[in-house]
Scaffold this motif. Structure first.
Motif, PDB file in Angstrom:
ATOM      1  N   ASP A  54       0.823  -1.204   0.000  1.00 23.79           N
ATOM      2  CA  ASP A  54       0.000   0.000   0.000  1.00 23.79           C
ATOM      3  C   ASP A  54       0.858   1.255   0.000  1.00 23.79           C
ATOM      4  N   ARG A  55       2.117   1.129   0.484  1.00 23.40           N
ATOM      5  CA  ARG A  55       2.977   2.309   0.572  1.00 23.40           C
ATOM      6  C   ARG A  55       4.177   2.260  -0.374  1.00 23.40           C
ATOM      7  N   VAL A  56       4.442   1.096  -0.988  1.00 24.07           N
ATOM      8  CA  VAL A  56       5.570   0.953  -1.914  1.00 24.07           C
ATOM      9  C   VAL A  56       5.036   0.519  -3.274  1.00 24.07           C
ATOM     10  N   SER A  57       5.497   1.168  -4.335  1.00 20.22           N
ATOM     11  CA  SER A  57       4.991   0.846  -5.662  1.00 20.22           C
ATOM     12  C   SER A  57       5.498  -0.512  -6.138  1.00 20.22           C
ATOM     13  N   VAL A  58       4.717  -1.139  -7.008  1.00 19.76           N
ATOM     14  CA  VAL A  58       5.105  -2.431  -7.577  1.00 19.76           C
ATOM     15  C   VAL A  58       6.399  -2.282  -8.379  1.00 19.76           C
ATOM     16  N   GLY A  59       6.526  -1.166  -9.088  1.00 24.10           N
ATOM     17  CA  GLY A  59       7.731  -0.940  -9.887  1.00 24.10           C
ATOM     18  C   GLY A  59       8.987  -0.904  -9.036  1.00 24.10           C
ATOM     19  N   ASP A  60       8.888  -0.342  -7.830  1.00 26.81           N
ATOM     20  CA  ASP A  60      10.051  -0.286  -6.955  1.00 26.81           C
ATOM     21  C   ASP A  60      10.450  -1.685  -6.494  1.00 26.81           C
ATOM     22  N   VAL A  61       9.456  -2.528  -6.196  1.00 25.27           N
ATOM     23  CA  VAL A  61       9.745  -3.914  -5.808  1.00 25.27           C
ATOM     24  C   VAL A  61      10.387  -4.661  -6.970  1.00 25.27           C
ATOM     25  N   LEU A  62       9.859  -4.462  -8.180  1.00 26.74           N
ATOM     26  CA  LEU A  62      10.434  -5.110  -9.356  1.00 26.74           C
ATOM     27  C   LEU A  62      11.878  -4.653  -9.580  1.00 26.74           C
ATOM     28  N   SER A  63      12.137  -3.378  -9.323  1.00 26.91           N
ATOM     29  CA  SER A  63      13.487  -2.857  -9.493  1.00 26.91           C
ATOM     30  C   SER A  63      14.458  -3.541  -8.535  1.00 26.91           C
ATOM     31  N   ARG A  64      14.001  -3.850  -7.342  1.00 25.14           N
ATOM     32  CA  ARG A  64      14.874  -4.538  -6.376  1.00 25.14           C
ATOM     33  C   ARG A  64      15.170  -5.962  -6.835  1.00 25.14           C
ATOM     34  N   ILE A  65      14.169  -6.615  -7.433  1.00 24.94           N
ATOM     35  CA  ILE A  65      14.368  -7.990  -7.885  1.00 24.94           C
ATOM     36  C   ILE A  65      15.286  -8.048  -9.098  1.00 24.94           C
ATOM     37  N   THR A  66      15.196  -7.061  -9.976  1.00 21.01           N
ATOM     38  CA  THR A  66      15.953  -7.095 -11.232  1.00 21.01           C
ATOM     39  C   THR A  66      17.211  -6.234 -11.148  1.00 21.01           C
ATOM     40  N   ASN A  67      17.032  -4.910 -11.169  1.00 17.30           N
ATOM     41  CA  ASN A  67      18.175  -3.996 -11.248  1.00 17.30           C
ATOM     42  C   ASN A  67      19.127  -4.144 -10.065  1.00 17.30           C
ATOM     43  N   ASP A  68      18.567  -4.128  -8.846  1.00 16.63           N
ATOM     44  CA  ASP A  68      19.431  -4.131  -7.665  1.00 16.63           C
ATOM     45  C   ASP A  68      20.175  -5.452  -7.508  1.00 16.63           C
ATOM     46  N   VAL A  69      19.484  -6.570  -7.757  1.00 19.09           N
ATOM     47  CA  VAL A  69      20.149  -7.869  -7.654  1.00 19.09           C
ATOM     48  C   VAL A  69      21.234  -7.998  -8.719  1.00 19.09           C
ATOM     49  N   ASP A  70      20.937  -7.566  -9.947  1.00 18.12           N
ATOM     50  CA  ASP A  70      21.943  -7.625 -11.016  1.00 18.12           C
ATOM     51  C   ASP A  70      23.143  -6.732 -10.699  1.00 18.12           C
ATOM     52  N   THR A  71      22.861  -5.525 -10.195  1.00 15.94           N
ATOM     53  CA  THR A  71      23.945  -4.613  -9.834  1.00 15.94           C
ATOM     54  C   THR A  71      24.813  -5.219  -8.738  1.00 15.94           C
ATOM     55  N   LEU A  72      24.164  -5.774  -7.728  1.00 15.16           N
ATOM     56  CA  LEU A  72      24.896  -6.389  -6.619  1.00 15.16           C
ATOM     57  C   LEU A  72      25.772  -7.535  -7.103  1.00 15.16           C
TER      58      LEU A  72
END
Length: 605
Positions: free
Chosen positions: A130-148
């Motif tokens: 309700d307080r975090v967008s779906v796109g932000d969660v997707l970014s953590r799964i894709t962009n952030d994990v790949d960057t890490l």
């Protein structure tokens, strides 16, 4: 009002700093310590061999230099060349093995992180979304994990190699000639100072870059999912301005982080060249004095390259680790989010469900100290159809969410056949209900797959029977591949047809209780009558909860609960509530008047 937290698994939020983020990353990598250490040992071996090589080069140079004044020791030269080749080949092999191990480990870590995030999503309360967008969660799964993964893969081995080479070269230089060693070290001190400044200044930009990347993904996901609404209300410019704002922020932080990172290579190249000049000048003066031979100068030229190279390597790795830390911070902050209660020690639902539901002094709110439901109590008998009505924001959908155990109660209890739902596994609670929501959810697949979702063993006879009941069978039969037609191949489904598909899915589920949240809101009057007939068959003998704004659809409900500001202010049948002349009568009459006005307007047209 007290908010009990005993049923929640609360994990302390991680501090937002580099050291804490790296500690979380290395802690997560613990199961892979063995292959990581093996990779680092190979990396160290490669580096040590590369440090030994210049000493052999010095021997080779001295042998050739001595031969210029007399006879050349060809066997000695040949042995030196073979030794140098063996050293460099062994160094290259160690590097290959190190890279192979690190790539394998980092891919396993990426796989594990995505798996953990996927499982975490199912344990996080809906309040988080309700307080975090779906796109932000997707970014953590894709962009952030790949960057890490990618930055750790390249940075850890480079950092270890750089440190090993740096320390090893200093030791060898000091042993070989301390004057030239101090000359090389002194000329490189500027690199150290500059590297520390860059690391300190760039950390905040790498963090902001990952944050803005998540924000722009969230904005794009929300904008394009509601693209029709944007066009209807003419909000493209406003959405465009918001995109430009986020995009500008991303550009600025990405530019600054990459700028600081990019400063290292040219500056360290300058330091290296400066070191060459300093060593050559000091070495030449020492050679003139006879303090050193020519081979030592040649070796030190190679040592200067080996000495300045790790400085650049260390600084580059350090700046990349800033990006890894920023990405890891976002990933592990998600993994440390508060979870719903654990189902491990909870019991199953009763074997035979009658459908008696009790709300016992239930209180709840999405935001602390802002209750949406206040001391709500109600009893529903087996087989009853209960309609929940009220103004927008009265708490109708919230009641259903609590009944499905999507959120944790602040206080009170909900019981099914006398058993509190808090004592049942959440999956067991969900299995007791079939649900049809206002927004029809369909996935890319065939009609058969969408209708039998979660019921793969359902026979065709039952599926066709259900589709006939909701009026879909004839339409599906006219499609090229019938029930095996992909939704994308059937053209554009109307909202009513999409809703009928979800209704058919609920009928196939054959759960003992039914929840209908504005299930007929998207269908026309003719289809609504067909759906109502299907719903009567669907709800026959089952406890049903119907959320309705169109009050004409719930006249036959056994019990109508009228909600206002989180409280049940009226309850009874349709006729009883009209006689009371309260809020329900006001809602019904105002809706009836609007329908009459619309009908008269249509007649004049």
């Amino acid at each position: 009002m007290s908010h009990p937290t005993g049923r929640m698994n609360r994990t302390k939020q991680k501090p937002r700093d580099f050291r804490s983020a790296m500690r979380d990353i290395f802690k997560y990598c613990k199961p892979w310590y063995t292959p990581i250490m093996a990779a680092l040992l190979f990396s160290v071996g490669s580096t040590v061999l590369s440090i030994i090589a210049p000493d052999k080069m010095a021997d080779l140079t001295n042998s050739i230099g001595a031969g210029l004044a007399g006879s050349i020791d060809l066997d000695g030269v040949k042995s030196a060349i073979i030794g140098i080749l063996i050293i460099y080949c062994s160094s290259g092999l160690c590097t290959c093995l190190s890279n192979y191990l690190m790539i394998s480990v980092m891919q396993h870590i990426s796989w594990s992180l995505r798996k953990d995030i996927s499982e975490k999503i199912n344990r996080i309360p809906l309040g988080y979304f309700d307080r975090v967008s779906v796109g932000d969660v997707l970014s953590r799964i894709t962009n952030d994990v790949d960057t890490l993964s990618s930055t750790l893969n390249s940075s850890v081995t480079s950092l270890v190699q750089g440190l090993t080479q740096f320390i090893g070269v200093i030791a060898v230089m000091l042993i070989t000639n301390w004057v030239l060693a101090l000359t090389a070290i002194g000329s490189s001190l500027f690199g150290f100072a500059f590297m520390l400044i860059v690391i300190k200044r760039s950390q905040k930009y790498f963090r902001s870059q990952q944050k803005n990347l998540g924000a722009i993904n969230g904005h794009i996901e929300e904008t394009y999912s509601g693209h029709d609404t944007l066009r209807i209300y003419g909000a493209q410019e406003e959405a465009g301005r918001e995109f430009d704002r986020i995009n500008d922020d991303l550009y600025k932080t990405a530019w600054k982080s990459q700028f600081f990172s990019g400063l290292m290579a040219p500056f360290m190249s300058f330091i290296g060249n400066f070191g060459y000049v300093a060593v050559c000048v000091v070495g030449a003066s020492l050679a003139l004095d006879g303090s050193i031979d020519f081979g030592t100068i040649v070796a030190f030229v190679a040592y200067v390259r080996l000495f300045t190279s790790p400085l650049s390597q260390i600084s580059s790795s350090a700046t990349r680790l800033q990006s890894a830390a920023a990405a890891g911070e976002r990933v592990f902050s998600f993994l440390s989010e508060t979870e719903m209660r654990s189902d491990a020690e909870l019991g199953d639902a009763p074997q035979r469900i009658l459908g008696r539901v009790e709300f016992d002094h239930v209180s709840f709110g999405y935001i602390p100290d802002k209750p949406v439901i206040r001391d709500f109590s109600a009893k529903v008998e087996p087989g009853q159809t209960v309609a929940i009505v009220g103004h927008t924001g009265a708490g109708k959908t919230t009641i259903v969410n609590l009944l499905m155990d999507f959120y944790e109660l602040w206080s009170g209890e909900i019981r099914i056949d006398g058993v509190p739902i808090s004592s049942m596994k959440r999956s067991e609670v969900h299995s007791l209900f079939g649900m049809v929501l206002q927004d029809a959810w369909l996935f890319e697949g065939s009609f058969r797959e969408n209708i039998t979702y979660g019921k793969k063993d359902l026979d065709d006879e039952r599926m066709i029977e259900v589709c006939k009941a909701v009026g879909l069978h004839h339409y599906i039969s006219t499609l090229p591949n019938g029930y095996d037609t992909m939704l994308s191949e059937s053209g554009s489904l109307s909202e009513g047809q999409k809703q009928l598909l979800t209704i058919a899915r609920a009928m196939v589920e054959n759960a003992p209780m039914i929840i209908l949240d504005e299930a007929t809101s998207a269908v026309d009057t003719r289809t609504e009558r067909l759906v109502q007939q299907a719903m009567q068959r669907l709800t026959s003998g089952r406890t049903s909860f119907v959320i309705a704004h169109r009050l004409s659809t719930i006249k036959d409900a056994d019990l109508i609960l009228v909600m206002d500001h989180g409280d049940v202010v009226e309850s009874g049948t349709h006729s009883e509530l009209l006689r009371k002349g309260g809020l329900y009568a006001e809602l019904y009459n105002s809706q009836f008047d609007r329908e009459d006005d619309a009908a008269r307007a249509g007649g004049r047209a």
